[in-house]
Motif scaffolding. Structure first.
Motif, PDB file in Angstrom:
ATOM      1  N   GLY A 114     -48.766  13.378 -13.951  1.00  0.00           N
ATOM      2  CA  GLY A 114     -47.754  14.215 -13.316  1.00  0.00           C
ATOM      3  C   GLY A 114     -46.493  13.456 -12.946  1.00  0.00           C
ATOM      4  N   ARG A 115     -46.147  12.401 -13.688  1.00  0.00           N
ATOM      5  CA  ARG A 115     -44.926  11.644 -13.402  1.00  0.00           C
ATOM      6  C   ARG A 115     -44.497  10.866 -14.642  1.00  0.00           C
ATOM      7  NH1 ARG A 115     -45.874   6.178 -12.110  1.00  0.00           N
ATOM      8  NH2 ARG A 115     -48.091   5.624 -11.944  1.00  0.00           N
ATOM      9  N   TRP A 116     -43.246  10.368 -14.592  1.00  0.00           N
ATOM     10  CA  TRP A 116     -42.710   9.530 -15.663  1.00  0.00           C
ATOM     11  C   TRP A 116     -43.072   8.066 -15.397  1.00  0.00           C
ATOM     12  CZ3 TRP A 116     -39.990  11.446 -19.904  1.00  0.00           C
ATOM     13  CH2 TRP A 116     -39.633  12.798 -19.837  1.00  0.00           C
ATOM     14  N   ILE A 117     -43.560   7.388 -16.425  1.00  0.00           N
ATOM     15  CA  ILE A 117     -43.896   5.969 -16.296  1.00  0.00           C
ATOM     16  C   ILE A 117     -43.113   5.182 -17.343  1.00  0.00           C
ATOM     17  CG2 ILE A 117     -46.192   6.445 -15.370  1.00  0.00           C
ATOM     18  CD1 ILE A 117     -47.345   5.913 -18.121  1.00  0.00           C
ATOM     19  N   CYS A 118     -42.914   3.908 -17.091  1.00  0.00           N
ATOM     20  CA  CYS A 118     -42.157   3.060 -18.017  1.00  0.00           C
ATOM     21  C   CYS A 118     -43.028   2.706 -19.218  1.00  0.00           C
ATOM     22  CB  CYS A 118     -41.696   1.786 -17.314  1.00  0.00           C
ATOM     23  SG  CYS A 118     -40.484   2.086 -16.017  1.00  0.00           S
ATOM     24  N   ALA A 119     -42.474   2.947 -20.397  1.00  0.00           N
ATOM     25  CA  ALA A 119     -43.147   2.566 -21.642  1.00  0.00           C
ATOM     26  C   ALA A 119     -42.445   1.340 -22.226  1.00  0.00           C
ATOM     27  CB  ALA A 119     -43.135   3.736 -22.609  1.00  0.00           C
ATOM     28  N   ARG A 120     -42.876   0.896 -23.400  1.00  0.00           N
ATOM     29  CA  ARG A 120     -42.271  -0.279 -24.034  1.00  0.00           C
ATOM     30  C   ARG A 120     -40.823  -0.002 -24.390  1.00  0.00           C
ATOM     31  NH1 ARG A 120     -44.652  -4.553 -26.747  1.00  0.00           N
ATOM     32  NH2 ARG A 120     -46.345  -4.140 -25.266  1.00  0.00           N
ATOM     33  N   SER A 121     -39.912  -0.867 -23.940  1.00  0.00           N
ATOM     34  CA  SER A 121     -38.482  -0.690 -24.190  1.00  0.00           C
ATOM     35  C   SER A 121     -38.142  -0.949 -25.648  1.00  0.00           C
ATOM     36  CB  SER A 121     -37.666  -1.632 -23.296  1.00  0.00           C
ATOM     37  OG  SER A 121     -37.838  -1.318 -21.940  1.00  0.00           O
ATOM     38  N   MET A 122     -37.027  -0.361 -26.102  1.00  0.00           N
ATOM     39  CA  MET A 122     -36.535  -0.607 -27.457  1.00  0.00           C
ATOM     40  C   MET A 122     -36.031  -2.036 -27.596  1.00  0.00           C
ATOM     41  SD  MET A 122     -34.481   2.925 -28.376  1.00  0.00           S
ATOM     42  CE  MET A 122     -33.416   2.810 -26.930  1.00  0.00           C
ATOM     43  N   LEU A 123     -35.800  -2.435 -28.814  1.00  0.00           N
ATOM     44  CA  LEU A 123     -35.296  -3.784 -29.081  1.00  0.00           C
ATOM     45  C   LEU A 123     -33.818  -3.900 -28.710  1.00  0.00           C
ATOM     46  CD1 LEU A 123     -36.986  -4.324 -32.576  1.00  0.00           C
ATOM     47  CD2 LEU A 123     -37.808  -5.072 -30.328  1.00  0.00           C
ATOM     48  N   LYS A 124     -33.083  -2.789 -28.747  1.00  0.00           N
ATOM     49  CA  LYS A 124     -31.656  -2.814 -28.445  1.00  0.00           C
ATOM     50  C   LYS A 124     -31.312  -1.720 -27.430  1.00  0.00           C
ATOM     51  CE  LYS A 124     -30.109  -4.673 -32.907  1.00  0.00           C
ATOM     52  NZ  LYS A 124     -29.628  -5.950 -32.335  1.00  0.00           N
ATOM     53  N   ARG A 125     -30.207  -1.929 -26.729  1.00  0.00           N
ATOM     54  CA  ARG A 125     -29.679  -0.891 -25.845  1.00  0.00           C
ATOM     55  C   ARG A 125     -29.009   0.183 -26.703  1.00  0.00           C
ATOM     56  NH1 ARG A 125     -29.025  -2.856 -20.507  1.00  0.00           N
ATOM     57  NH2 ARG A 125     -29.475  -5.099 -20.336  1.00  0.00           N
ATOM     58  N   ARG A 126     -29.282   1.433 -26.392  1.00  0.00           N
ATOM     59  CA  ARG A 126     -28.740   2.497 -27.236  1.00  0.00           C
ATOM     60  C   ARG A 126     -28.302   3.689 -26.376  1.00  0.00           C
ATOM     61  NH1 ARG A 126     -30.000   1.389 -32.586  1.00  0.00           N
ATOM     62  NH2 ARG A 126     -31.685  -0.151 -32.857  1.00  0.00           N
ATOM     63  N   PHE A 127     -26.999   3.778 -26.141  1.00  0.00           N
ATOM     64  CA  PHE A 127     -26.381   4.960 -25.528  1.00  0.00           C
ATOM     65  C   PHE A 127     -25.857   5.839 -26.661  1.00  0.00           C
ATOM     66  CE2 PHE A 127     -22.473   7.068 -23.951  1.00  0.00           C
ATOM     67  CZ  PHE A 127     -23.004   7.783 -22.890  1.00  0.00           C
ATOM     68  N   ALA A 128     -25.941   7.168 -26.546  1.00  0.00           N
ATOM     69  CA  ALA A 128     -25.571   8.085 -27.621  1.00  0.00           C
ATOM     70  C   ALA A 128     -26.470   7.878 -28.829  1.00  0.00           C
ATOM     71  CB  ALA A 128     -24.098   7.929 -28.018  1.00  0.00           C
ATOM     72  N   VAL A 129     -27.757   7.665 -28.548  1.00  0.00           N
ATOM     73  CA  VAL A 129     -28.758   7.441 -29.584  1.00  0.00           C
ATOM     74  C   VAL A 129     -29.253   8.782 -30.116  1.00  0.00           C
ATOM     75  CG1 VAL A 129     -30.651   7.429 -27.908  1.00  0.00           C
ATOM     76  CG2 VAL A 129     -30.925   6.204 -30.075  1.00  0.00           C
ATOM     77  N   ALA A 130     -29.796   8.763 -31.341  1.00  0.00           N
ATOM     78  CA  ALA A 130     -30.468   9.939 -31.887  1.00  0.00           C
ATOM     79  C   ALA A 130     -31.895   9.536 -32.235  1.00  0.00           C
ATOM     80  CB  ALA A 130     -29.738  10.447 -33.123  1.00  0.00           C
ATOM     81  N   ALA A 131     -32.857  10.419 -31.925  1.00  0.00           N
ATOM     82  CA  ALA A 131     -34.262  10.074 -32.120  1.00  0.00           C
ATOM     83  C   ALA A 131     -35.038  11.287 -32.604  1.00  0.00           C
ATOM     84  CB  ALA A 131     -34.862   9.550 -30.821  1.00  0.00           C
ATOM     85  N   VAL A 132     -36.065  11.033 -33.439  1.00  0.00           N
ATOM     86  CA  VAL A 132     -36.961  12.091 -33.909  1.00  0.00           C
ATOM     87  C   VAL A 132     -38.365  11.522 -34.048  1.00  0.00           C
ATOM     88  CG1 VAL A 132     -35.202  13.401 -35.165  1.00  0.00           C
ATOM     89  CG2 VAL A 132     -36.472  11.580 -36.334  1.00  0.00           C
ATOM     90  N   GLU A 133     -39.316  12.441 -34.278  1.00  0.00           N
ATOM     91  CA  GLU A 133     -40.697  12.058 -34.572  1.00  0.00           C
ATOM     92  C   GLU A 133     -41.037  12.491 -35.983  1.00  0.00           C
ATOM     93  OE1 GLU A 133     -44.802  13.117 -35.358  1.00  0.00           O
ATOM     94  OE2 GLU A 133     -43.228  14.571 -34.897  1.00  0.00           O
ATOM     95  N   LEU A 134     -41.703  11.622 -36.734  1.00  0.00           N
ATOM     96  CA  LEU A 134     -42.147  11.953 -38.081  1.00  0.00           C
ATOM     97  C   LEU A 134     -43.515  11.323 -38.313  1.00  0.00           C
ATOM     98  CD1 LEU A 134     -41.664  13.156 -40.895  1.00  0.00           C
ATOM     99  CD2 LEU A 134     -40.489  11.030 -41.535  1.00  0.00           C
ATOM    100  N   ASN A 135     -44.499  12.173 -38.554  1.00  0.00           N
ATOM    101  CA  ASN A 135     -45.865  11.724 -38.828  1.00  0.00           C
ATOM    102  C   ASN A 135     -46.416  10.815 -37.734  1.00  0.00           C
ATOM    103  OD1 ASN A 135     -45.865  13.140 -41.293  1.00  0.00           O
ATOM    104  ND2 ASN A 135     -44.951  11.397 -42.376  1.00  0.00           N
ATOM    105  N   GLY A 136     -46.149  11.185 -36.465  1.00  0.00           N
ATOM    106  CA  GLY A 136     -46.699  10.433 -35.349  1.00  0.00           C
ATOM    107  C   GLY A 136     -45.955   9.156 -35.027  1.00  0.00           C
ATOM    108  N   VAL A 137     -44.815   8.931 -35.652  1.00  0.00           N
ATOM    109  CA  VAL A 137     -44.011   7.728 -35.418  1.00  0.00           C
ATOM    110  C   VAL A 137     -42.651   8.145 -34.862  1.00  0.00           C
ATOM    111  CG1 VAL A 137     -42.933   5.701 -36.463  1.00  0.00           C
ATOM    112  CG2 VAL A 137     -45.179   6.481 -37.260  1.00  0.00           C
TER     113      VAL A 137
END
Length: 665
Positions: free
Chosen positions: A501-524
């Motif tokens: 019932g809350r947000w937790i910190c996951a593994r950070s990306m390799l780079k800082r990304r503001f105005a990023v675009a993201a999707v999911e494909l086949n569980g990735v």
């Protein structure tokens, strides 16, 4: 799909100055069905007598959307009661009365967001426990609620208040009798041995309570003013009838003063004045008086007086019955009027058809009727959900269903707050909208939408306020990826675990990304481009939830941020965006099996900050910014083997910084 903003110098309008914690919904003029204004016991009389409502200046973001005729309500916070029904007599403006609600006019008002009002229907006020269930979605605290009402809430409040409409009545006095006689002189008996002392006679009007208080002064007919003012005055015919009856009563009073008469009821009492000789010394003639029993025939005027009173009582009763019947008719007509308002709004939308050639007007009417029938049946699985954004004048809280193949749109319940630069994702049949802002303030708030109930629910907030972030759901987890707050760009990834019932910190990306675009494909999970704090990037990376780590993949051919990213036929499509200098129309495709990006046919227009979705094997890129802050209302459509086509929509309006998604399985 994600939107973002960094290098583009876009200047939102004044209505975008919205604090997420403030009491605003910022409904558009189209969705605004009514407005509640506030007052206290010390200010309500001035509001009503001056026919002017006002709010602090920050509320002008929606007060400016008020047009004449819009339903209004007045909430007295001292007694927690809602008064109505009012309507706007002017447009919402600043400083209609710059000195309203001040002690002596020496200071400027604290409530400059104002509108002139008139009373539509005088009703009994509603207690909070009566109206709260209707606007329960507006409550953001135990005793605080948003003042903006949508059309559904407004209709329900009007219906509830109308059921308690006040019926006009004849003003009644607080007392049943009033001194109404003359002084009788001292009189001798037939034997001449005794004198009857002077008396004051008082008439009890219990036998004609409708006449009480009208005898003394004409102004008592107007004593029934309520706190809303006397807007329900009788019509001209009733006024003439009242004046006629009043004239009779006043004539009756004069006649009674001019000639002595006996008491009319057993409640008459005698008050002894000073001695009889005082009257004699003043030159009063003294006539003998007989007892009532022996001289009743000498007082025929008493019987005549009683007959006149009875006649007046009957006439007043007829008048009251007539007024009651008129009140019923007024209530009936007002209900008819309320029902007609919806039809009037529909007719207004047809006014522009008068300027079309006759054949075109008929065709437009036919199409409009068909759309009104069909848009209520839009299939969510065949439509794109458009959320929030900016239309060039204000930031939006809208949620709309857009059927791109038929170019039809349907409005759903708006969000609890305006929101642009946000990210969206489906999780367990719920649409989650998180982060974003309004150009001045970034949010950490999250809300979810249930399509079946058409209701929004507040959810656990992000750990950081951020916008222009990515949003993806995998399994039973929701990910908020990157983003920024206008000062720094983030590589952080937050994950909503519904079990915790809350947000937790996951593994950070390799780079800082503001105005990023993201999707999911086949569980990735894939994240592409964005702004790292110094430059826009070509790089991209992927996150496999099974490996719980980020891995860099092949870079795109061009820098891009605030672009769109969708999946079609097991491939990623990066669409348009901003490269640090200008908007792009370029399109790149990534095939995970080939692990490379291929440049494809560009879109028909350059555009960034657009919304994109895939329906029936076609990509739709909607709105966005062209160049020099020009906002688009067109749609670019792509289908493999057919290339790109640009389409002008009849229903879409100019919009950018919005989010889009399609219903997930």
């Amino acid at each position: 799909m994600n939107t973002g903003k960094k290098a583009l110098k876009f200047k939102p309008g004044p209505s975008s100055r919205f604090n997420a914690d403030a009491s605003f919904r910022n409904l558009s003029k189209y969705h605004l069905g009514g407005v509640i204004f506030g007052c206290t016991n010390s200010t309500i009389n001035e509001c009503l007598s001056n026919q002017l409502f006002g709010l602090p200046s920050q509320h002008f973001s929606y007060v400016k959307n008020i047009d004449p005729g819009l339903p209004l309500f007045l909430f007295n916070s001292s007694g927690r009661k809602l008064h109505g029904i009012f309507e706007a007599a002017s447009s919402g403006q600043m400083n209609i009365n710059p000195y309203g609600w001040t002690t002596d006019g020496s200071e400027r008002t604290l409530y400059p967001a104002q509108v002139q009002i008139l009373v539509r229907k005088q009703c009994q006020p509603l207690l909070e426990n009566q109206f709260k269930p209707i606007i329960t979605d507006n409550y953001y605290g135990p005793n605080h609620f948003w003042f903006e009402l949508d059309h559904s809430q407004t209709k329900k409040l009007i219906s509830l208040l109308a059921s308690q409409a006040m019926t006009p009545n004849v003003p009644q006095s607080s007392t049943n009798c009033r001194p109404f006689c003359t002084v009788l002189p001292s009189l001798e008996t037939t034997e001449g041995s005794e004198k009857i002392k002077p008396q004051i006679m008082e008439v009890d009007f219990d036998l004609a309570s409708q006449v009480a208080d009208t005898v003394d002064v004409a102004s008592s007919l107007d004593a029934g003013n309520s706190e809303f003012g006397a807007h329900c005055d009788a019509n001209e015919a009733n006024e003439e009838e009242k004046n006629r009856l009043l004239h009779k009563l006043q004539q009756l009073a004069r006649n009674h003063h001019e000639s002595p008469m006996l008491p009319l009821t057993s409640d008459t009492y005698h008050t002894t004045f000073s001695k009889d000789k005082n009257l004699e010394s003043n030159g009063c003639s003294v006539e003998p008086i007989k007892s009532k029993e022996s001289n009743e025939e000498d007082f025929g005027s008493s019987t005549e007086f009683q007959s006149l009173i009875a006649q007046l009582v009957q006439e007043i009763q007829k008048l009251k019955d007539s007024k009651a019947e008129q009140a019923k008719k007024i209530v009936f007509l007002e209900e008819k009027l309320l029902g007609a308002e919806g039809e009037i709004q529909e007719l207004k939308s047809l006014l522009t058809l008068n300027y079309l050639p006759k054949s075109d007007a008929l065709e437009a009417k036919r199409v409009m009727v068909e759309e009104q029938i069909e848009d209520s049946c839009l299939d969510p699985c065949e439509s794109i959900f458009l959320i929030g954004g900016y239309d060039g004048a204000s930031h939006l809280s809208t949620l709309e269903l857009y059927d791109a193949s038929r170019d039809m749109i349907k409005s759903l319940r708006p969000m609890r707050s305006v929101r642009a630069y946000a990210s969206v994702a489906w999780l367990n049949s719920q649409l989650y909208v998180f982060g974003g802002g309004n150009g001045c303030v970034w949010y950490n708030t999250v809300e979810s939408y249930n399509l079946e109930t058409d209701q929004w629910t507040l959810c656990p907030s992000l750990n950081l306020a951020k916008g222009s972030l990515g949003g993806v759901s995998i399994g039973n987890k929701l990910f908020a990826i990157g983003g920024g707050n206008g000062i720094e760009s983030f590589s952080d990834v937050e994950m909503l675990d519904l079990d915790l019932g809350r947000w937790i910190c996951a593994r950070s990306m390799l780079k800082r990304r503001f105005a990023v675009a993201a999707v999911e494909l086949n569980g990735v999970l894939y994240a592409t481009g964005g702004f790292d704090g110094s430059d826009y990037m070509k790089s991209a990376e992927r996150f496999d939830i099974r490996e719980h780590s980020w891995t860099e993949i092949a870079s795109m051919n061009e820098k891009r941020g605030c672009h769109s990213l969708v999946t079609l036929n097991e491939k990623l499509y990066a669409l348009g965006g901003f490269d640090g200098c200008s908007m792009a129309s370029s399109v790149e495709v990534y095939d995970p099996r080939m692990e490379s990006w291929i440049i494809e046919e560009p879109m028909k227009r350059t555009r960034g900050y657009a919304a994109a979705g895939v329906i029936n094997e076609s990509i739709y890129v909607i709105g966005g910014v062209l160049v020099d802050d020009k906002i688009l209302d067109t749609v670019d459509i792509y289908k493999e083997g057919y290339g790109w086509q640009e389409k002008t929509s009849r229903v879409l309006k100019k919009r950018c910084f919005q989010s889009a998604t399609v219903l997930s399985a």
